[in-house]
Motif scaffolding. Structure first.
Motif, PDB file in Angstrom:
ATOM      1  N   SER A 171       0.674  -1.189  -0.311  1.00  0.00           N
ATOM      2  CA  SER A 171       0.074  -0.021   0.179  1.00  0.00           C
ATOM      3  C   SER A 171       0.997   1.444  -0.046  1.00  0.00           C
ATOM      4  CB  SER A 171      -0.791  -0.138   1.751  1.00  0.00           C
ATOM      5  OG  SER A 171      -0.042   0.102   2.713  1.00  0.00           O
ATOM      6  N   TYR A 172       2.093   1.439   0.810  1.00  0.00           N
ATOM      7  CA  TYR A 172       2.180   2.212   0.195  1.00  0.00           C
ATOM      8  C   TYR A 172       3.653   2.721  -0.393  1.00  0.00           C
ATOM      9  CZ  TYR A 172       7.058   4.915   1.604  1.00  0.00           C
ATOM     10  OH  TYR A 172       8.249   5.836   1.397  1.00  0.00           O
ATOM     11  N   GLN A 209      -0.352   5.051   3.049  1.00  0.00           N
ATOM     12  CA  GLN A 209      -0.949   3.952   3.581  1.00  0.00           C
ATOM     13  C   GLN A 209      -1.287   3.038   4.809  1.00  0.00           C
ATOM     14  OE1 GLN A 209       2.760   2.796   5.467  1.00  0.00           O
ATOM     15  NE2 GLN A 209       3.197   0.707   4.957  1.00  0.00           N
TER      16      GLN A 209
END
Length: 268
Positions: A171-172, A209
């Motif tokens: 997700s980052y 994130q």
């Protein structure tokens, strides 16, 4: 700048109390929302309300302004303190042109209020997203490949991760990729880590994130490596946010747009 500072000071209070709103678990099963309008708070407001819910031990996900509380026949308990949430209001100049002005509301948690039912009559339901659906819904996303390292390459527009099933880590880099010139074109994303603007981009990716992971019921705090570095992390960001009151609000705004682009294709 005044609103930036007022909201930022709340985040400083949370950090000083060992709470990292964009890293610690959000109440994702029941996201913070307005009791009166049923509006689910987004971005920085979701973070600050979740943070203070953890700090003060609130059990309810519902919040109201003082006027909303009075309208419903309730009252705020004595000595209870409010939380500030930011919003943009459209205004018109004397020449007729429009602009947006950052303002804030003061809200109270339902646990601080008496005389109102604990559950609104029409409760909004919230279902967790599925990790695969989020990835699949990301229109014109970069290629995601399995490799020996974790990084996003803006030149060739691809994400390499060691474990594609680790959604918290992925997700980052999904948020990072939204800064590409053909997507949201975040200027700060073009700088290396020795440039001051890199800090804004890094915070954007970390807040994003947290917001993106929360949609599937996860939290960056579940990363075992981060747990060990919690104290160092707070000591790093606390002075930076004190020196730059607008940084977190700007990063949260960028992160909200990034999450919107990924899950809906829109970035408003």
């Amino acid at each position: 700048m005044r609103v930036f500072k007022l909201v930022n000071d709340q985040f400083l209070t949370l950090l000083e109390n060992n709470i990292i709103p964009w890293k610690d678990p959000l109440k994702i099963q029941a996201p913070c929302q307005n009791y009166f309008s049923k509006h689910v708070y987004q971005g920085i407001n979701q973070l600050v309300l979740n943070g203070f819910s953890a700090l003060k031990g609130f059990k309810s996900p519902y919040f109201l302004t003082f006027d909303q509380c009075s309208t419903l026949g309730g009252r705020v308990r004595s000595k209870e303190t409010h939380i500030k949430i930011a919003y943009y209001k459209k205004k018109v100049r004397k020449d007729g042109s429009e602009y947006t002005d950052l303002q804030y509301h003061k809200v109270f948690n339902l646990d601080q209020i008496e005389g109102i039912p604990k559950t609104p009559r029409q409760k909004k339901s919230f279902n967790l997203y599925k990790e695969k659906n989020i990835i699949d819904n990301y229109i014109n996303k970069p290629n995601i490949i399995k490799g020996d390292d974790d990084f996003y390459c803006p030149i060739d527009d691809f994400i390499e991760v060691r474990d594609p099933t680790d959604f918290i880590n992925l997700s980052y880099y999904l948020i990072k990729s939204t800064g590409h010139v053909k997507r949201l074109n975040r200027i700060a994303s073009n700088y290396e880590d020795d440039h001051p603007l890199w800090l804004l981009e890094e915070l954007t990716c970390q807040v994003g994130q947290g917001l993106l992971s929360a949609l599937v019921g996860l939290s960056p705090m579940q990363d075992s490596v981060f747990k060990k570095d919690r104290e160092t992390y707070i000591k790093t960001w606390l002075p930076l946010l004190k020196e730059n009151p607008s940084m977190l609000i700007n990063a949260s705004s960028f992160a909200r747009r990034a999450v919107g682009l990924i899950i809906t294709g829109e970035s408003k």
